[in-house]
Write a protein that holds these residues in place. Structure first.
Motif, PDB file in Angstrom:
ATOM      1  N   LEU A   1      -6.604  -1.062   5.983  1.00 34.21           N
ATOM      2  CA  LEU A   1      -6.154   0.158   6.828  1.00 34.21           C
ATOM      3  C   LEU A   1      -7.273   0.174   8.096  1.00 34.21           C
ATOM      4  O   LEU A   1      -6.807   0.906   9.104  1.00 34.21           O
ATOM      5  CB  LEU A   1      -6.706   1.323   6.043  1.00 34.21           C
TER       6      LEU A   1
ATOM      7  N   PHE B   1       1.003  -1.209  -0.006  1.00 34.65           N
ATOM      8  CA  PHE B   1       0.047  -0.072   0.229  1.00 34.65           C
ATOM      9  C   PHE B   1       0.801   1.316   0.065  1.00 34.65           C
ATOM     10  O   PHE B   1       0.624   1.961  -0.809  1.00 34.65           O
ATOM     11  CB  PHE B   1      -0.926   0.124   1.114  1.00 34.65           C
TER      12      PHE B   1
ATOM     13  N   VAL C   1      -7.228   3.977  -1.543  1.00 37.24           N
ATOM     14  CA  VAL C   1      -7.582   3.791  -0.316  1.00 37.24           C
ATOM     15  C   VAL C   1      -8.809   2.897   0.007  1.00 37.24           C
ATOM     16  O   VAL C   1      -8.956   2.167   0.862  1.00 37.24           O
ATOM     17  CB  VAL C   1      -7.889   5.299   0.445  1.00 37.24           C
ATOM     18  N   ARG C   2      -9.673   2.868  -1.111  1.00 40.74           N
ATOM     19  CA  ARG C   2     -10.819   1.913  -1.090  1.00 40.74           C
ATOM     20  C   ARG C   2     -10.397   0.409  -1.391  1.00 40.74           C
ATOM     21  O   ARG C   2     -10.927  -0.442  -0.433  1.00 40.74           O
ATOM     22  CB  ARG C   2     -11.976   2.223  -2.170  1.00 40.74           C
TER      23      ARG C   2
ATOM     24  N   TYR D   1      -7.653  -0.663  -0.188  1.00 42.21           N
ATOM     25  CA  TYR D   1      -7.065  -1.040   0.933  1.00 42.21           C
ATOM     26  C   TYR D   1      -7.779  -0.925   2.219  1.00 42.21           C
ATOM     27  O   TYR D   1      -7.347  -1.002   3.228  1.00 42.21           O
ATOM     28  CB  TYR D   1      -5.727  -0.650   1.011  1.00 42.21           C
ATOM     29  N   ASP D   2      -9.129  -0.681   1.919  1.00 41.46           N
ATOM     30  CA  ASP D   2     -10.052  -0.281   2.981  1.00 41.46           C
ATOM     31  C   ASP D   2      -9.894  -1.111   4.270  1.00 41.46           C
ATOM     32  O   ASP D   2      -9.566  -0.925   5.283  1.00 41.46           O
ATOM     33  CB  ASP D   2     -11.218  -0.073   2.613  1.00 41.46           C
TER      34      ASP D   2
ATOM     35  N   CYS E   1      -7.851   7.933  -4.235  1.00 39.28           N
ATOM     36  CA  CYS E   1      -9.130   7.383  -3.548  1.00 39.28           C
ATOM     37  C   CYS E   1      -9.507   6.044  -3.627  1.00 39.28           C
ATOM     38  O   CYS E   1      -9.883   5.322  -3.008  1.00 39.28           O
ATOM     39  CB  CYS E   1     -10.499   8.136  -4.059  1.00 39.28           C
TER      40      CYS E   1
ATOM     41  N   ASN F   1       1.045   4.106  -2.858  1.00 36.14           N
ATOM     42  CA  ASN F   1       0.612   5.505  -2.565  1.00 36.14           C
ATOM     43  C   ASN F   1       1.797   6.596  -2.787  1.00 36.14           C
ATOM     44  O   ASN F   1       1.558   7.295  -3.116  1.00 36.14           O
ATOM     45  CB  ASN F   1       0.354   5.462  -0.977  1.00 36.14           C
TER      46      ASN F   1
END
Length: 111
Positions: free
Chosen positions: A74, A44, A67-68, A70-71, A64, A48
């Protein structure tokens, strides 16, 4: 200069003994104890970093999406605790650095 170095070593000992640093080490160990989580977090971070350092591109939508993607990771408590602890120790170090540099006027430009 020797006195400044000695005081910086004392500061280092205090940081190593701080609650923030000890908690960081504890959460880091918990993360390392789960190789799969550790690997996913590294991946991630790599992705990133790549997105944020693309030149000439606004990576907002891609970030965005990342992040979704790897929600779940996270929001994992082990990962979340580590990231929070890492953020706290980084913030503390930034404040230390700012405090050390406060009032120093260093000019490397010859005018």
């Amino acid at each position: 200069m020797k006195e400044v170095i000695n005081q910086s070593k004392e500061l280092n000992k205090r940081i190593l003994d701080s609650t923030e640093y000890k908690y960081y080490l504890e959460t880091k160990k918990s993360l390392k104890d789960s190789p799969e989580l550790s690997h996913q977090l590294k991946e991630f971070r790599r992705r990133n970093y790549e997105l944020q350092n693309r030149q000439g591109v606004n990576p907002y939508d891609e970030l965005c999406n990342l992040v979704r993607e790897y929600d779940d990771l996270l929001h994992n408590s082990t990962v979340s605790n580590f990231l929070r602890a890492e953020q706290h120790i980084c913030r503390m170090m930034q404040e230390v650095y700012n405090s050390i540099a406060e009032g120093l006027e260093l000019d490397y430009l010859d005018e």
